[in-house]
Design a protein around this motif. Structure first.
Motif, short mmCIF file in Angstrom:
data_model
loop_
_atom_site.label_atom_id
_atom_site.label_comp_id
_atom_site.label_asym_id
_atom_site.label_seq_id
_atom_site.Cartn_x
_atom_site.Cartn_y
_atom_site.Cartn_z
N GLY A 104 -64.94 29.88 -27.26
CA GLY A 104 -64.79 30.38 -28.62
C GLY A 104 -64.51 29.27 -29.60
N ARG A 105 -63.63 28.34 -29.20
CA ARG A 105 -63.31 27.20 -30.06
C ARG A 105 -64.54 26.36 -30.36
N VAL A 106 -65.31 26.06 -29.33
CA VAL A 106 -66.50 25.22 -29.51
C VAL A 106 -67.53 25.95 -30.37
N SER A 107 -67.65 27.26 -30.17
CA SER A 107 -68.65 28.02 -30.94
C SER A 107 -68.33 28.04 -32.43
N GLN A 108 -67.05 27.87 -32.78
CA GLN A 108 -66.67 27.85 -34.19
C GLN A 108 -66.99 26.52 -34.87
N SER A 109 -67.26 25.51 -34.07
CA SER A 109 -67.55 24.19 -34.62
C SER A 109 -68.93 24.15 -35.28
N ARG A 110 -69.05 23.31 -36.28
CA ARG A 110 -70.34 23.14 -36.95
C ARG A 110 -71.08 21.88 -36.47
N LEU A 111 -70.68 21.37 -35.35
CA LEU A 111 -71.33 20.18 -34.79
C LEU A 111 -72.77 20.50 -34.40
N PRO A 112 -73.66 19.49 -34.42
CA PRO A 112 -75.03 19.71 -33.95
C PRO A 112 -75.05 19.99 -32.45
N ILE A 147 -72.29 19.23 -29.34
CA ILE A 147 -71.62 20.34 -28.68
C ILE A 147 -71.79 20.23 -27.16
N MET A 148 -72.99 19.85 -26.72
CA MET A 148 -73.23 19.69 -25.29
C MET A 148 -72.36 18.59 -24.72
N ILE A 149 -72.20 17.49 -25.46
CA ILE A 149 -71.35 16.39 -25.01
C ILE A 149 -69.90 16.85 -24.90
N VAL A 150 -69.46 17.62 -25.89
CA VAL A 150 -68.09 18.15 -25.87
C VAL A 150 -67.87 19.02 -24.63
N ILE A 151 -68.83 19.88 -24.34
CA ILE A 151 -68.71 20.77 -23.17
C ILE A 151 -68.64 19.96 -21.88
N GLY A 173 -70.80 26.99 -21.88
CA GLY A 173 -72.06 26.92 -22.61
C GLY A 173 -72.57 28.30 -23.00
N LEU A 174 -72.48 29.26 -22.09
CA LEU A 174 -72.91 30.63 -22.39
C LEU A 174 -72.03 31.27 -23.46
N CYS A 175 -70.73 31.00 -23.38
CA CYS A 175 -69.81 31.53 -24.40
C CYS A 175 -70.16 30.98 -25.78
N VAL A 176 -70.51 29.69 -25.82
CA VAL A 176 -70.87 29.07 -27.09
C VAL A 176 -72.17 29.67 -27.63
N LEU A 177 -73.15 29.82 -26.75
CA LEU A 177 -74.43 30.42 -27.18
C LEU A 177 -74.22 31.83 -27.71
#
Length: 223
Positions: A142-150, A154-158, A54-58
């Protein structure tokens, strides 16, 4: 969202196959502490994965990694390739040490852990002290952060990704809860095999996962 989860599946499975973490849970289970310390350990592994990714995505989203072609987006791909190279180097080092069969000293201390110490052990073994899991968690972030999902998706994916990552320790924990009287008979052989073959298992994982990160990063850069 499903496409992103599919992209993360290999990384999640790679994290799940963590011999030392699995051995730690088995040791807790066979010492009769599977329901307490084992639970705390599994929660520690899960909590670290969720918080760290989560922190990496933020961090990534704050720099604009979701914008295809941006400098931040390209940086994530380059970092992914570097992490893949690091894993391949670790594979070589692991191969050189493959004949080392000594039992890690921390295994003898598992029986005496308190519930909070078991939670902390889960946190440490699942990331900060794992040469395999930490690079994979960074790559996943990094992969998740590149996504354009709401944000909610993104939280569900994590959460789902972190769950996949703890499946390896979750299974022996479930056995200790469902059938505590048969834990020793069912898991002692697995424990001994994992300890004896830890180096070879890790080397194979390093090669596969390193190649996965390098190929994914190069594919994104080429795209």
């Amino acid at each position: 969202m499903l496409h992103l989860l599919a992209d993360l599946l290999t990384i999640g499975i790679g994290i799940a196959i963590s011999p030392l973490a699995i051995v730690a849970v088995i040791l807790m289970a066979t010492s009769g502490k599977g329901r307490t310390n084992g639970t705390a350990f599994v929660l520690g592994c899960y909590a670290f994965a969720v918080v760290f990714v989560g922190l990496c995505v933020l961090l990534g989203r704050s720099t604009g990694t979701e914008d295809t072609g941006s400098d931040a987006n390209l940086t994530v791909d380059i970092v992914e390739i570097v992490l893949g190279v690091v894993l391949l180097v670790l594979a070589v080092l692991q191969w050189r040490n493959r004949n080392h069969t000594g039992t890690p000293k921390w295994m003898s201390a598992v029986d005496g852990l308190s519930i909070w110490q078991a939670f902390l052990a889960g946190v440490l073994i699942s990331g900060p002290l794992s040469p395999k899991d930490l690079p994979l968690l960074i790559a996943a972030g990094g992969r998740v952060s590149q996504s354009r999902l709401p944000a909610q998706e993104i939280m569900i994916v994590i959460l789902i990704f972190a769950f996949i990552g703890v499946l390896g320790v979750l299974i022996p924990w479930l056995i200790s809860v469902i059938s505590p009287s048969k834990v020793e008979a069912r898991l002692s052989g697995v424990r001994d095999w994992l300890v004896a073959n830890h180096a070879v298992i890790m080397m194979i994982l390093f090669v596969i996962l390193g190649a996965k990160l390098i190929s994914s990063g190069i594919a994104d850069l080429a795209y």
